[in-house]
Design a protein around this motif. Structure first.
Motif, PDB file in Angstrom:
ATOM      1  N   ARG A  44      -1.361  51.108  66.782  1.00 59.66           N
ATOM      2  CA  ARG A  44      -0.731  51.986  67.766  1.00 59.66           C
ATOM      3  C   ARG A  44       0.031  51.088  68.736  1.00 59.66           C
ATOM      4  O   ARG A  44      -0.511  50.121  69.264  1.00 59.66           O
ATOM      5  CB  ARG A  44      -1.765  52.804  68.528  1.00 59.66           C
ATOM      6  CG  ARG A  44      -1.099  53.919  69.372  1.00 59.66           C
ATOM      7  CD  ARG A  44      -2.029  54.621  70.350  1.00 59.66           C
ATOM      8  NE  ARG A  44      -2.271  53.751  71.497  1.00 59.66           N
ATOM      9  CZ  ARG A  44      -3.426  53.167  71.795  1.00 59.66           C
ATOM     10  NH1 ARG A  44      -4.479  53.340  71.029  1.00 59.66           N
ATOM     11  NH2 ARG A  44      -3.548  52.404  72.842  1.00 59.66           N
ATOM     12  N   VAL A  58       2.508  55.196  65.910  1.00 60.66           N
ATOM     13  CA  VAL A  58       1.527  54.516  65.072  1.00 60.66           C
ATOM     14  C   VAL A  58       2.275  53.974  63.867  1.00 60.66           C
ATOM     15  O   VAL A  58       2.837  54.734  63.080  1.00 60.66           O
ATOM     16  CB  VAL A  58       0.397  55.462  64.624  1.00 60.66           C
ATOM     17  CG1 VAL A  58      -0.577  54.724  63.712  1.00 60.66           C
ATOM     18  CG2 VAL A  58      -0.330  56.036  65.821  1.00 60.66           C
ATOM     19  N   LEU A  84      -5.514  59.285  61.212  1.00 57.02           N
ATOM     20  CA  LEU A  84      -4.723  59.168  62.440  1.00 57.02           C
ATOM     21  C   LEU A  84      -4.849  60.398  63.321  1.00 57.02           C
ATOM     22  O   LEU A  84      -4.507  60.345  64.506  1.00 57.02           O
ATOM     23  CB  LEU A  84      -3.242  58.948  62.105  1.00 57.02           C
ATOM     24  CG  LEU A  84      -2.905  57.727  61.261  1.00 57.02           C
ATOM     25  CD1 LEU A  84      -1.399  57.674  61.028  1.00 57.02           C
ATOM     26  CD2 LEU A  84      -3.429  56.449  61.883  1.00 57.02           C
ATOM     27  N   GLY A  88      -1.402  61.307  65.865  1.00 49.37           N
ATOM     28  CA  GLY A  88      -0.951  60.131  65.136  1.00 49.37           C
ATOM     29  C   GLY A  88      -0.001  60.483  64.011  1.00 49.37           C
ATOM     30  O   GLY A  88       0.977  59.784  63.764  1.00 49.37           O
ATOM     31  N   VAL A  92       3.892  58.930  63.487  1.00 48.96           N
ATOM     32  CA  VAL A  92       3.702  57.840  62.539  1.00 48.96           C
ATOM     33  C   VAL A  92       5.038  57.281  62.048  1.00 48.96           C
ATOM     34  O   VAL A  92       6.010  58.018  61.863  1.00 48.96           O
ATOM     35  CB  VAL A  92       2.829  58.277  61.334  1.00 48.96           C
ATOM     36  CG1 VAL A  92       3.582  59.243  60.413  1.00 48.96           C
ATOM     37  CG2 VAL A  92       2.318  57.076  60.571  1.00 48.96           C
TER      38      VAL A  92
END
Length: 167
Positions: A44, A58, A84, A88, A92
């Motif tokens: 992250r 991320v 995630l 996340g 991503v």
């Protein structure tokens, strides 16, 4: 100065995935635990945007199995992305040697996992004049094995470099 964030072994490909992050003011990062089974490293990254507001993404780097392992590649990415969580997933940036020989596989993966793909111009594997292995014969115009995928709150631009090496 770059700092090594993590390494994962890509057993199926006899290789490794390494992720380094450049240390700079306004950038903080930490490794995200996605387990040790899959050939992926996640980090992250929190950074200051132009207006000083904090942003984050991320980054997941992967080296997926080659060949006819379509289901295996999808399962690995699904498993890692689930770890995630929702926040996340939407933030991503998924990069690496995905070993996807066909754009149709990448398109289906994007549909299944709610990702978008940024395609670079050209091909990253098997291009004429650039043999990865000394005995590798030319097999046409090449393949697009390296991929860049991203979630709904990230935008990516990809460029392919380093095609001049010859063995």
């Amino acid at each position: 100065v770059y700092e090594l964030v993590g390494v994962a072994e890509a057993v199926a490909n006899r290789g490794y995935v390494h992720v380094y992050v450049r240390r700079r003011d306004g950038i903080e990062f930490e490794r995200v635990d996605v387990g040790t089974v899959d050939p992926c490293v996640a980090v992250r990254v929190d950074f200051e945007a132009d207006e000083g507001a904090k942003q984050s993404l991320v980054l997941v780097a992967a080296h997926l199995p080659a060949g006819d392992a379509v289901d295996g590649r999808r399962q690995i990415l699904s498993r890692v992305l689930r770890k995630l969580g929702d926040r996340g997933m939407e933030r991503v940036l998924l990069i690496g040697d995905m070993n996807m020989n066909r754009d149709a596989e990448a398109n289906q993966l994007c549909d299944d996992l709610q990702l978008k793909e940024e395609r670079y111009e050209g091909f990253s594997w098997g291009v004429p004049g650039n043999r990865f292995y000394e005995d590798m014969a030319g097999g046409g115009r090449g393949l697009r094995k390296d991929r860049v995928f991203f979630g709904e709150k990230v935008w990516a631009k990809a460029h392919l470099v380093g095609l001049c090496e010859q063995f």
